[in-house]
Design a protein around this motif. Sequence first.
Motif, PDB file in Angstrom:
ATOM      1  N   SER A 108      42.742  40.732  34.908  1.00 46.91           N
ATOM      2  CA  SER A 108      42.658  39.627  33.944  1.00 46.91           C
ATOM      3  C   SER A 108      41.651  38.555  34.382  1.00 46.91           C
ATOM      4  CB  SER A 108      44.044  39.009  33.729  1.00 46.91           C
ATOM      5  OG  SER A 108      44.397  38.291  34.892  1.00 46.91           O
ATOM      6  N   GLU A 109      41.207  38.618  35.623  1.00 43.02           N
ATOM      7  CA  GLU A 109      40.193  37.676  36.123  1.00 43.02           C
ATOM      8  C   GLU A 109      38.782  38.123  35.721  1.00 43.02           C
ATOM      9  OE1 GLU A 109      40.409  35.343  39.035  1.00 43.02           O
ATOM     10  OE2 GLU A 109      42.583  35.393  39.146  1.00 43.02           O
ATOM     11  N   LEU A 110      38.677  39.351  35.184  1.00 46.42           N
ATOM     12  CA  LEU A 110      37.358  39.984  35.139  1.00 46.42           C
ATOM     13  C   LEU A 110      36.746  40.049  33.739  1.00 46.42           C
ATOM     14  CD1 LEU A 110      38.138  42.859  37.676  1.00 46.42           C
ATOM     15  CD2 LEU A 110      37.108  40.634  38.126  1.00 46.42           C
ATOM     16  N   GLY A 111      37.307  39.313  32.794  1.00 47.35           N
ATOM     17  CA  GLY A 111      36.737  39.236  31.441  1.00 47.35           C
ATOM     18  C   GLY A 111      36.600  40.606  30.810  1.00 47.35           C
ATOM     19  N   ASP A 112      35.400  40.907  30.312  1.00 47.10           N
ATOM     20  CA  ASP A 112      35.170  42.166  29.579  1.00 47.10           C
ATOM     21  C   ASP A 112      35.335  43.396  30.468  1.00 47.10           C
ATOM     22  OD1 ASP A 112      34.638  40.664  27.426  1.00 47.10           O
ATOM     23  OD2 ASP A 112      32.447  40.845  27.531  1.00 47.10           O
ATOM     24  N   ASP A 113      35.320  43.210  31.772  1.00 51.08           N
ATOM     25  CA  ASP A 113      35.428  44.369  32.679  1.00 51.08           C
ATOM     26  C   ASP A 113      36.876  44.704  33.043  1.00 51.08           C
ATOM     27  OD1 ASP A 113      32.798  45.304  33.049  1.00 51.08           O
ATOM     28  OD2 ASP A 113      32.336  43.567  34.302  1.00 51.08           O
ATOM     29  N   ALA A 114      37.834  43.973  32.460  1.00 52.93           N
ATOM     30  CA  ALA A 114      39.238  44.165  32.845  1.00 52.93           C
ATOM     31  C   ALA A 114      39.642  45.630  32.726  1.00 52.93           C
ATOM     32  CB  ALA A 114      40.144  43.285  31.979  1.00 52.93           C
ATOM     33  N   ARG A 115      39.340  46.244  31.565  1.00 44.46           N
ATOM     34  CA  ARG A 115      39.804  47.608  31.337  1.00 44.46           C
ATOM     35  C   ARG A 115      39.090  48.589  32.272  1.00 44.46           C
ATOM     36  NH1 ARG A 115      39.457  51.770  27.727  1.00 44.46           N
ATOM     37  NH2 ARG A 115      37.419  51.054  27.047  1.00 44.46           N
ATOM     38  N   ARG A 116      37.815  48.340  32.492  1.00 42.09           N
ATOM     39  CA  ARG A 116      37.042  49.254  33.354  1.00 42.09           C
ATOM     40  C   ARG A 116      37.556  49.166  34.796  1.00 42.09           C
ATOM     41  NH1 ARG A 116      33.283  51.496  30.629  1.00 42.09           N
ATOM     42  NH2 ARG A 116      32.012  52.239  32.363  1.00 42.09           N
ATOM     43  N   TYR A 117      37.939  47.963  35.209  1.00 42.96           N
ATOM     44  CA  TYR A 117      38.490  47.803  36.564  1.00 42.96           C
ATOM     45  C   TYR A 117      39.792  48.597  36.679  1.00 42.96           C
ATOM     46  CZ  TYR A 117      40.019  45.554  40.908  1.00 42.96           C
ATOM     47  OH  TYR A 117      40.446  45.324  42.195  1.00 42.96           O
ATOM     48  N   GLU A 118      40.631  48.478  35.665  1.00 42.85           N
ATOM     49  CA  GLU A 118      41.911  49.209  35.709  1.00 42.85           C
ATOM     50  C   GLU A 118      41.673  50.716  35.678  1.00 42.85           C
ATOM     51  OE1 GLU A 118      45.407  46.375  34.181  1.00 42.85           O
ATOM     52  OE2 GLU A 118      44.221  47.252  32.566  1.00 42.85           O
ATOM     53  N   GLN A 119      40.692  51.145  34.858  1.00 45.12           N
ATOM     54  CA  GLN A 119      40.387  52.593  34.780  1.00 45.12           C
ATOM     55  C   GLN A 119      39.913  53.124  36.129  1.00 45.12           C
ATOM     56  OE1 GLN A 119      37.448  52.670  31.696  1.00 45.12           O
ATOM     57  NE2 GLN A 119      38.893  53.353  30.133  1.00 45.12           N
ATOM     58  N   LEU A 120      39.179  52.297  36.857  1.00 45.12           N
ATOM     59  CA  LEU A 120      38.643  52.711  38.158  1.00 45.12           C
ATOM     60  C   LEU A 120      39.740  52.766  39.220  1.00 45.12           C
ATOM     61  CD1 LEU A 120      36.080  53.241  39.923  1.00 45.12           C
ATOM     62  CD2 LEU A 120      35.898  50.757  40.221  1.00 45.12           C
ATOM     63  N   LEU A 121      40.574  51.724  39.253  1.00 39.77           N
ATOM     64  CA  LEU A 121      41.536  51.607  40.359  1.00 39.77           C
ATOM     65  C   LEU A 121      42.858  52.336  40.102  1.00 39.77           C
ATOM     66  CD1 LEU A 121      41.092  50.064  43.047  1.00 39.77           C
ATOM     67  CD2 LEU A 121      39.475  49.328  41.318  1.00 39.77           C
ATOM     68  N   ALA A 122      43.310  52.372  38.849  1.00 42.52           N
ATOM     69  CA  ALA A 122      44.664  52.909  38.586  1.00 42.52           C
ATOM     70  C   ALA A 122      44.852  54.320  39.143  1.00 42.52           C
ATOM     71  CB  ALA A 122      44.993  52.840  37.094  1.00 42.52           C
ATOM     72  N   PRO A 123      43.901  55.246  38.948  1.00 41.77           N
ATOM     73  CA  PRO A 123      44.138  56.601  39.478  1.00 41.77           C
ATOM     74  C   PRO A 123      44.243  56.608  41.010  1.00 41.77           C
ATOM     75  CG  PRO A 123      42.212  56.561  38.003  1.00 41.77           C
ATOM     76  CD  PRO A 123      42.632  55.152  38.207  1.00 41.77           C
ATOM     77  N   LEU A 124      43.555  55.682  41.667  1.00 42.13           N
ATOM     78  CA  LEU A 124      43.592  55.659  43.130  1.00 42.13           C
ATOM     79  C   LEU A 124      44.905  55.064  43.632  1.00 42.13           C
ATOM     80  CD1 LEU A 124      39.948  54.372  43.809  1.00 42.13           C
ATOM     81  CD2 LEU A 124      40.756  56.729  43.575  1.00 42.13           C
ATOM     82  N   LEU A 125      45.591  54.362  42.731  1.00 38.98           N
ATOM     83  CA  LEU A 125      46.827  53.690  43.154  1.00 38.98           C
ATOM     84  C   LEU A 125      48.073  54.509  42.846  1.00 38.98           C
ATOM     85  CD1 LEU A 125      45.844  50.057  42.131  1.00 38.98           C
ATOM     86  CD2 LEU A 125      46.109  50.958  44.441  1.00 38.98           C
TER      87      LEU A 125
END
Length: 480
Positions: A108-125
Amino acid sequence: MDDAVVIGSGPNGLAAAIELTRAGASVRVLEGNDQIGGGIRTAPLTLPGFAHDVCSGCHPLGVLSPWFRSVPLAEHGLHWIQPPASVAHPLDDQPAVLLRLALGETASELGDDARRYEQLLAPLLRAPHELLADLLGPLRVPRHPLRMARFGLPGLLPATTFLRAWFRGERARALLAGCAAHSILPLESVLTTAVGLIFAVTGHVADWPVAAGGSQTIGNAMASYLKTLGGRIDTGVRVRSLRDLPPARVVLFDTSPAQLADIGGPVLPDRYVQRLRRYRYGPGAFKLDWALDGPIPWRDPRCLQASTVHLGGTLEEVAASESAVWRGEHPARPFVLVVQQSQFDPSRAPAGKHTGYAYCHVPAGSTVDCTAAIERQVERFAPGFKDRILARHAMGTADLERENPNYIGGAITGGVADLWQFFTRPVARLDPYSTPNPRLFICSASTPPGGGVHGMCGYFAAQSALRSLRRLPDHLTPLS
Ligand SMILES: Cc1cc2nc3c(=O)[nH]c(=O)nc-3n(C[C@H](O)[C@H](O)[C@H](O)COP(=O)(O)OP(=O)(O)OC[C@H]3O[C@@H](n4cnc5c(N)ncnc54)[C@H](O)[C@@H]3O)c2cc1C
């Protein structure tokens, strides 16, 4: 004759000694300094009442490495203090970006990149401990190949390439650039995305902690546990040759490859020694510790919630700073790592006062005083900072190397961790902890998985030494 002597009581030396004793071996650790711990020491560097971490200050892998998770150090006095956020990355003219435990909160800190950040990190978590177990060790077939592929494919790319392609805005790029800069590589190098991702993953699994009372308590707890297992530690014993060693069946070096070559040279083949001498150590560091009259007055006060603050602005600026260091230059605006231990651990400073800790990367062997450059970077994001300084202590590359002969040229993480040397440290061998002499081993951060307080180099080196101990005859002549 002891089963094993370990030269050096850094976290890897102590981890190796603990693993050996846990397997029933008799072990003696020889430490050159009067204080144990190597990179995990705490000292009153500035004014009375202020306790400063001399080297390592913040310990994501201390709580998360498979080895640390396997030892009962809490019973020996180690207490981790976890802050509300792992990293703050301030930017000019906008709020800082905070790396918080909850993926969604960080996104939520990342503006338009919020979803892309989650897409990148979620599988690794999905199974982060399994991922870390695969990553924190020598090159081997991963236990979870699919998960590793998910990590490794983007991870192999240079951070500059990947972050520009994956994200649209500067906030997400800056946050991961700061994490990637822990690699001490130019961010245009392959593998730097992997480093950025590992550090981001750790921040979503545990808030990056500081050790209550100082990093020294990590070493003290390890030493206390080792002693309950029957291990012994002698301090003030600098080993310069094999003749300085008490009789032992095997010797583990928690040292640089250069010292393994110097000390072990007489019983190692010339070709192996030459390869040790070709080992690359990379850039050094310039470190400042401050006694402060109050907390750092960040323009965005939320920065006070993070144990670590990355100062370097945008991806472009962080990348330019790290590349400059590799060209032998001293950037005017260096990438600076700040740790705010006293913000979470009041025992570090007198009431109302604070400690400050910061370092930047510099060319190997640099003699340049980076005090002004570091303090300008802090002041840029925390106007009025300099007025809070009561006293400062500076360490350049020569001071670091004097403190610890492993920090060659001021290199603080055991040597360059680029694609080649990451897996082949100190030299390319199927078992990198072993040497051609079945009685000598290396267990320092100059073996996989490299720098940091995680104990994994010591753990794997101990396994290698134990395999050898089982094969060696009972009666052996002294090594010298
Ligand atoms: C400024 C700085 C900041 C850092 N920040 C962090 C951080 O925040 N988080 C993190 O995880 N890591 C950090 N690190 C890295 C971390 O401290 C090291 O990667 C880690 O300590 C390596 O452990 P080690 O056991 O391999 O070696 P070391 O910790 O270097 O210990 C080696 C020990 O061996 C002894 N020794 C060497 N040669 C001899 C000899 N010939 N005879 C007897 N004794 C000998 C030395 O005195 C030393 O005590 C930092 C390091 C520095 C310098």
